[in-house]
Design a protein around this motif. Structure first.
Motif, PDB file in Angstrom:
ATOM      1  N   THR A   1       0.828  -1.206   0.000  1.00  0.00           N
ATOM      2  CA  THR A   1       0.000   0.000   0.000  1.00  0.00           C
ATOM      3  C   THR A   1       0.863   1.257   0.000  1.00  0.00           C
ATOM      4  OG1 THR A   1      -1.783  -1.139   1.179  1.00  0.00           O
ATOM      5  CG2 THR A   1      -1.774   1.261   1.287  1.00  0.00           C
ATOM      6  N   GLY A  20       3.774   0.854  -3.190  1.00  0.00           N
ATOM      7  CA  GLY A  20       3.126   0.880  -4.500  1.00  0.00           C
ATOM      8  C   GLY A  20       3.222  -0.470  -5.185  1.00  0.00           C
ATOM      9  N   GLU A  21       2.136  -0.896  -5.794  1.00  0.00           N
ATOM     10  CA  GLU A  21       2.074  -2.216  -6.417  1.00  0.00           C
ATOM     11  C   GLU A  21       3.091  -2.368  -7.550  1.00  0.00           C
ATOM     12  OE1 GLU A  21      -2.243  -3.519  -7.032  1.00  0.00           O
ATOM     13  OE2 GLU A  21      -2.421  -1.437  -6.366  1.00  0.00           O
ATOM     14  N   ARG A  72       5.830  -0.678  -8.073  1.00  0.00           N
ATOM     15  CA  ARG A  72       7.196  -0.624  -7.554  1.00  0.00           C
ATOM     16  C   ARG A  72       7.597  -1.971  -6.954  1.00  0.00           C
ATOM     17  NH1 ARG A  72      12.247   0.684  -8.188  1.00  0.00           N
ATOM     18  NH2 ARG A  72      13.358   1.226  -6.260  1.00  0.00           N
ATOM     19  N   ARG A 101      -6.303   3.345  -1.628  1.00  0.00           N
ATOM     20  CA  ARG A 101      -5.884   2.498  -2.748  1.00  0.00           C
ATOM     21  C   ARG A 101      -7.076   1.748  -3.348  1.00  0.00           C
ATOM     22  NH1 ARG A 101      -2.066   4.986  -1.138  1.00  0.00           N
ATOM     23  NH2 ARG A 101      -3.227   6.406  -2.469  1.00  0.00           N
TER      24      ARG A 101
END
Length: 265
Positions: free
Chosen positions: A102, A105-106, A108, A158
């Motif tokens: 969260t 970042g997905e 990343r 998110r």
């Protein structure tokens, strides 16, 4: 000491054959937090399928779950990914931290794993949850977390960005992973029911890989009449599907009857 008079026996060379080894259908990699008490054994239970094998690497992290400690974990992900050798032929790799994903970042997280495994599909609990909610048709979500409010609010954002409306949310207000791993399944079930009974909620997500939630999914779905999933539950399903395993498992609730579309795999 008495002197030995026995002669060294000649070592006979034995014949052998090889096969595909463990995980002949699919080998799946997991990056597990140093502080996690739950993920490994829950994932083994859910992925206990013929020809499927899991391989774990642990990564260093602080036991306190804060935005600052989550960002620090970004440095550890590639180190742990490097410990999963390429010769295993992994079909999918999962990073086991919902709150970490969260904050980091997905995309990343995916990039960090693929820096060592560029062709292997990856997932994490947040990406897996979004895929699961889509397959289950959940657009109005009841959210259960163990986190302190600011981390829970990040997670709400998110989901909202993905078009999933949070209608009801509850938290155990815990930031210590050592405590989170000892929250009882009965308490988690009660929380899922409390959040899921909201009349606008059409499904529940229980966040955190340290929560022992996989075993209460069926009970929660039966009591609510609505689909329920959780971090480890969604991640196990998503990794299996990404790895090409389409087996359905009756005991694991509605999600384990769902498949990914060809575009999603």
């Amino acid at each position: 000491m008495p002197h030995s008079t026995s002669k060294t026996r000649e070592v006979t060379q034995l014949d052998f054959k090889t096969d595909l080894g463990a995980g002949a259908r699919a080998r799946i990699g997991l990056l597990v937090l140093e502080s996690d008490q739950t993920m490994e054994w829950e994932m083994r239970e859910m992925a206990d399928l013929p020809g499927v094998a899991l391989y774990h690497a642990r990564l260093a992290n602080e036991v306190k779950v804060t935005p600052e400690t989550m960002v620090q974990m970004e440095l550890e992900i590639p180190k742990a990914a490097a410990l999963l050798p390429g010769y295993l032929g992994l079909k999918a790799i999962g990073y086991g931290c919902t709150s970490g994903t969260t904050v980091i970042g997905e995309q990343r997280v995916c990039d960090l794993i693929q820096s060592h495994h560029p062709t292997v599909p990856t997932s994490n609990p947040l990406t897996a949850a979004k895929a699961a909610l889509k397959r289950l048709g959940i657009m109005r979500l009841g959210l259960v977390t163990p986190y302190r409010p600011d981390v829970t609010e990040w997670m709400q954002a998110r989901f909202e960005e993905a078009g999933i409306v949070i209608q009801s949310v509850g938290s155990f207000y815990q930031e210590d992973d050592r405590v989170v791993g000892r929250i009882t399944p009965d308490a988690i079930l009660d929380a899922a029911l409390a959040v899921g009974r909201h009349h606008l909620v059409d499904g529940v997500f229980i966040s955190c890989t340290s929560l022992r939630a996989a075993g209460i999914i069926g009970h929660a779905e039966a009591a609510l009449g609505k689909p329920v999933t959780a971090s480890n539950h969604a991640l196990a399903w998503h990794l299996l599907r990404l790895a090409g395993i389409r087996d359905e498992v009756i005991a694991l609730g509605r999600l384990f009857h769902a498949q990914l579309s060809n575009r999603e795999t």
